[in-house]
Scaffold this active site. Structure first.
Site, PDB file in Angstrom:
ATOM      1  N   ILE A  78     -33.555   3.639  -1.353  1.00 54.72           N
ATOM      2  CA  ILE A  78     -32.479   3.548  -2.341  1.00 54.72           C
ATOM      3  C   ILE A  78     -31.099   3.476  -1.706  1.00 54.72           C
ATOM      4  O   ILE A  78     -30.109   3.274  -2.389  1.00 54.72           O
ATOM      5  CB  ILE A  78     -32.522   4.718  -3.357  1.00 54.72           C
ATOM      6  N   ASP A 106     -14.424  13.058   4.655  1.00 51.87           N
ATOM      7  CA  ASP A 106     -14.868  11.667   4.444  1.00 51.87           C
ATOM      8  C   ASP A 106     -14.983  11.392   2.942  1.00 51.87           C
ATOM      9  O   ASP A 106     -15.977  10.842   2.473  1.00 51.87           O
ATOM     10  CB  ASP A 106     -16.212  11.431   5.150  1.00 51.87           C
ATOM     11  N   GLY A 134     -27.343   4.254   5.287  1.00 53.75           N
ATOM     12  CA  GLY A 134     -26.023   4.573   5.832  1.00 53.75           C
ATOM     13  C   GLY A 134     -26.020   4.214   7.299  1.00 53.75           C
ATOM     14  O   GLY A 134     -26.970   3.590   7.791  1.00 53.75           O
ATOM     15  N   GLY A 135     -24.980   4.608   7.981  1.00 56.51           N
ATOM     16  CA  GLY A 135     -24.898   4.335   9.399  1.00 56.51           C
ATOM     17  C   GLY A 135     -25.952   5.134  10.157  1.00 56.51           C
ATOM     18  O   GLY A 135     -26.327   4.779  11.277  1.00 56.51           O
ATOM     19  N   PHE A 136     -26.424   6.214   9.563  1.00 63.69           N
ATOM     20  CA  PHE A 136     -27.311   7.117  10.287  1.00 63.69           C
ATOM     21  C   PHE A 136     -28.662   7.291   9.628  1.00 63.69           C
ATOM     22  O   PHE A 136     -29.588   7.743  10.258  1.00 63.69           O
ATOM     23  CB  PHE A 136     -26.657   8.507  10.390  1.00 63.69           C
ATOM     24  N   VAL A 192     -32.270   6.250   3.008  1.00 64.70           N
ATOM     25  CA  VAL A 192     -32.538   7.201   1.928  1.00 64.70           C
ATOM     26  C   VAL A 192     -33.596   6.612   1.008  1.00 64.70           C
ATOM     27  O   VAL A 192     -33.471   5.478   0.544  1.00 64.70           O
ATOM     28  CB  VAL A 192     -31.245   7.527   1.148  1.00 64.70           C
TER      29      VAL A 192
HETATM   30  N1  LIG Z   1     -28.905  12.025  -3.272  1.00 66.23           N
HETATM   31  C1  LIG Z   1     -28.912  10.710  -3.356  1.00 66.23           C
HETATM   32  N2  LIG Z   1     -29.347  10.086  -4.472  1.00 66.23           N
HETATM   33  C2  LIG Z   1     -29.333   8.730  -4.559  1.00 66.23           C
HETATM   34  N3  LIG Z   1     -28.887   7.922  -3.574  1.00 66.23           N
HETATM   35  C3  LIG Z   1     -28.443   8.495  -2.437  1.00 66.23           C
HETATM   36  C4  LIG Z   1     -28.435   9.912  -2.264  1.00 66.23           C
HETATM   37  N4  LIG Z   1     -27.917  10.195  -1.060  1.00 66.23           N
HETATM   38  C5  LIG Z   1     -27.622   9.021  -0.494  1.00 66.23           C
HETATM   39  N5  LIG Z   1     -27.926   7.985  -1.312  1.00 66.23           N
HETATM   40  C6  LIG Z   1     -27.707   6.559  -1.049  1.00 66.23           C
HETATM   41  O1  LIG Z   1     -27.905   6.319   0.334  1.00 66.23           O
HETATM   42  C7  LIG Z   1     -26.692   5.858   0.935  1.00 66.23           C
HETATM   43  C8  LIG Z   1     -26.581   6.422   2.347  1.00 66.23           C
HETATM   44  O2  LIG Z   1     -26.526   7.833   2.286  1.00 66.23           O
HETATM   45  P1  LIG Z   1     -25.545   8.674   3.207  1.00 66.23           P
HETATM   46  O3  LIG Z   1     -24.135   8.234   2.952  1.00 66.23           O
HETATM   47  O4  LIG Z   1     -25.817  10.117   3.007  1.00 66.23           O
HETATM   48  O5  LIG Z   1     -26.045   8.191   4.640  1.00 66.23           O
HETATM   49  P2  LIG Z   1     -25.270   8.253   6.024  1.00 66.23           P
HETATM   50  O6  LIG Z   1     -26.097   7.541   7.022  1.00 66.23           O
HETATM   51  O7  LIG Z   1     -24.924   9.680   6.321  1.00 66.23           O
HETATM   52  O8  LIG Z   1     -23.990   7.406   5.645  1.00 66.23           O
HETATM   53  P3  LIG Z   1     -22.641   7.173   6.451  1.00 66.23           P
HETATM   54  O9  LIG Z   1     -22.910   6.065   7.402  1.00 66.23           O
HETATM   55  O10 LIG Z   1     -21.676   6.800   5.344  1.00 66.23           O
HETATM   56  O11 LIG Z   1     -22.288   8.470   7.102  1.00 66.23           O
HETATM   57  C9  LIG Z   1     -25.581   6.306   0.002  1.00 66.23           C
HETATM   58  O12 LIG Z   1     -24.446   5.496   0.100  1.00 66.23           O
HETATM   59  C10 LIG Z   1     -26.254   6.210  -1.358  1.00 66.23           C
HETATM   60  O13 LIG Z   1     -26.195   4.894  -1.853  1.00 66.23           O
END
Ligand SMILES: Nc1ncnc2c1ncn2[C@@H]1O[C@H](COP(=O)(O)OP(=O)(O)OP(=O)(O)O)[C@@H](O)[C@H]1O
Length: 627
Positions: free
Chosen positions: A17, A132, A20-22, A25
């Site tokens: 769903i 952020d 992200g960069g890391f 999900v």
């Molecule tokens: N609890 C959630 N419910 C639904 N979708 C989610 C949830 N958490 C994250 N997502 C989806 O997944 C994407 C990536 O999540 P997240 O930003 O936590 O990842 P990240 O790798 O830490 O991102 P970043 O590179 O911004 O640090 C979010 O932008 C969102 O679209």
């Protein structure tokens, strides 16, 4: 398909769903309660120097308990992965909500912004700065309530909120001037600036400071000058000005924000929050768990309080509590009993869980025993999974035994700055060869992003709106829902409640696909095709990564990072009595959300009118069939 053995029996894993960069999900189901969860999956190898971000996020989320902060239910660590089980927010990103509506009304912005203020005031009161804050990190749940996510960059300075921080991190377009300058700063003050940018984005639909060149972007931020569109009320202008104060000492404080007249207009009370870090103790939930565990409920509560707060028991408790708050009956599925019985080994299992598995065995052997659990309801509608857990060849190597792997506690670094620095003005000034050559507005995405031409912005908005007032268009064969196994046919979606979809006036999905491909090509965006999905990727723009510096050894990232996205040609059903429409579903996979927005707007505009064979049409154009 990758399957995750560590989650087996605990969570069923569904589609991706978000990315992200890391993390990737995925949507998941908590087996014991049947509740939907989001599973944030991070590969340890890929994390590298960013490992502290995960630890920081887990440590923060374990402590935080606020209705507008996304809840952490469980953390599972294996040799290769971290799995964070978090509250599922089905309403998408606040960013998508802004794009869909172009901009929000003052009333809707206020409703959302009050929730953000409440969450941030709560964080600050516990000594955390988020660092952020942006609409991509604010999700909506089913009830359209906001939930703050992504605490990987948050900081909890040892000396409290009045202690200075040093690492410039976050997203450049939301960065306060002191961050841009690479100066020491207070976490609370930079959060207020980002919230100012966020509020501006809600009310205007674009950013106050934006530029394809990082140098220019920083110049704009440092000047503190931005446009104030005519539709902004005096009160909202005043509020935004007080947040976007270049001098942090003159910036409004979070306490003042809670009481600001714009924030309180139409509400009886200022924004408030409970300074809570504990779960609410709920008798009914404990009774439900007790019925399954065969343990005294006080004992269960004690275990919850003493435990890591990131185990399956915690997840079960919190998800049951969520059900109760939503007015749903409390239940634990029979599948969970099998899980408890089959998964928890004697060695690795806390005593409580051993009791749980004993009890379940008894229950299974003697159906009459189920009668013991009169209240609350133990749901027996799920069939019992009696099969032994087979070893999955396709899984990670770390889980071959039917046991939950021992969960290592994530240690947190004491330093505040487990963060990725943004390149600061100092560092970009030092760059000898900073920018790639500029390209004319809206021509390509290889090196520079131009601002969106008004017409393109309109096209996207027009598509969004058009979908809701469509008459009819095409005549493809109607197909059953979810019957999309034919690679020659696009997916069929039900029109209700869809977002991120643009409508077209074409009756030929393949033609739309070809037009999109051509438009991407003309924009210089590399793209791959899989069925009716085009995966586009823009190149990173004009910012040399900063060399690693500072004590946190964190990964620097470029100012407006490359973005990847999907455009999928689909059929949209149920909007009228007519046949399904050909639509284009957009999905951001990675990278800057505003870059993504602009790319999509321009590609759709080009596909809709740049080609003599084009059949795509915006709803607000007079040609073709969309009304
Ligand atoms: N609890 C959630 N419910 C639904 N979708 C989610 C949830 N958490 C994250 N997502 C989806 O997944 C994407 C990536 O999540 P997240 O930003 O936590 O990842 P990240 O790798 O830490 O991102 P970043 O590179 O911004 O640090 C979010 O932008 C969102 O679209």
């Amino acid at each position: 398909m990758v399957r995750y053995a560590a989650l087996k029996g605990l969570y069923d894993v569904d589609k991706t769903i978000g990315c992200g960069g890391f993390a990737k999900v995925k949507l998941g189901t908590h087996v014991a309660t049947g509740e939907k969860v989001a599973i944030k999956i991070m590969e340890k190898n890929a994390l590298g120097d960013d490992l502290p971000r995960v630890k920081m996020e887990v440590e923060a989320l374990k402590t935080l308990a606020h209705q507008h902060v996304c809840k952490l239910y469980q953390v599972i660590e294996t040799d290769s992965h971290y799995f964070m089980i978090i509250e599922y927010c089905s309403g998408g990103e606040l960013f998508d909500h802004i794009v869909e509506k172009n901009r929000l009304t003052e009333t809707e912005s206020r409703k959302f912004f009050r929730q953000i203020v409440s969450a941030v005031a709560y964080l600050h009161s516990l000594g955390y700065a988020h660092r952020d804050l942006k609409p991509e990190n604010v999700l909506l749940d089913k009830q359209q309530n906001l939930k703050l996510i992504d605490f990987g960059l948050c900081a909890k300075p040892k000396g409290g909120m009045q202690a200075h921080l040093y690492t410039s991190c976050g997203s450049p377009t939301y960065a306060a001037p002191e961050l841009v300058l690479g100066a020491k700063y207070l976490g609370s003050e930079v959060d207020i600036w980002s919230m100012g940018v966020l509020l501006y984005a809600l009310l205007c639909g674009f950013l106050p400071f934006d530029d394809s060149s990082i140098e220019n972007l920083y110049r704009k931020i440092l000047s503190g000058k931005y446009d104030e569109p005519s539709w902004l009320s005096c009160s909202s202008k005043r509020l935004i000005r007080s947040m976007l104060q270049t001098d942090p000492k003159k910036r409004i404080t979070i306490q003042e924000l809670c009481n600001h007249p714009w924030i309180t207009a139409g509400f009886l009370n200022p924004v408030s929050f409970k300074k809570n870090t504990n779960f609410e103790k709920d008798k009914e939930v404990l009774v439900t768990m007790s019925a399954i565990c065969h343990e005294d409920r006080e004992h269960i509560w004690q275990k919850l309080m003493e435990g890591s707060r990131t185990d399956y028991r915690t997840a079960t408790y919190l998800l049951l509590l969520d059900r109760k708050l939503r007015g749903l009956p409390l239940r634990l599925s029979s599948a969970s009993r099998t899980h408890f019985r089959g998964k928890l080994s004697v060695e690795n299992t806390p005593k409580a869980d051993r009791n749980m598995s004993n009890f379940i065995t008894k229950l299974d052997q003697s159906p009459g025993n189920r009668m013991l659990c009169k209240s609350p309801v133990i749901d027996t509608t799920y069939t019992m999974l009696q099969k032994p857990l087979e070893t999955d060849k396709n899984t990670e190597n770390d889980f071959t035994e039917p046991n939950i792997p021992v969960r290592k506690r994530l240690r947190s670094k004491d330093e505040d700055d487990a963060a990725s620095p943004i390149p600061t003005k100092k560092s970009t000034d030092q760059e000898k060869n900073p920018a790639t050559p500029k390209t004319p507005q809206g021509t390509d995405f290889k090196g520079n992003l131009s601002s969106t031409p008004g017409s393109a912005r309109k096209v996207m908005l027009g598509f969004e709106r058009g979908l809701n007032r469509v008459r009819h268009v095409l005549t493809p064969k109607r197909r059953a829902k979810n019957e999309n196994t034919d690679p020659d046919q696009p997916v069929l979606l039900s029109g209700k409640g869809l977002c991120n979809i643009s409508s077209t006036s074409s009756d030929c999905p393949k033609q739309v696909l070809a037009q999109l491909r051509r438009a991407l090509h003309r924009k210089g965006i590399s793209c791959r095709q899989k069925g009716f999905v085009l995966l586009g990727e823009t190149e990173s723009i004009s910012c040399k990564p900063e060399p690693k510096t500072g004590k946190d050894n964190a990964r620097p990232f470029s100012a407006r990072s490359a973005c990847s996205f999907e455009l999928e040609v689909c059929l949209v059903d149920g909007l009228s009595d007519a046949k399904p429409l050909v639509g284009i579903r957009r999905k951001r996979l990675k990278g800057d959300a505003w870059v993504y927005k602009r790319v999509c707007e321009e590609v759709l505009a080009l596909a809709s009118d740049g080609d003599e064979t084009a059949q795509l049409s915006a709803s607000n154009t007079e040609s073709n069939c969309l009304i």
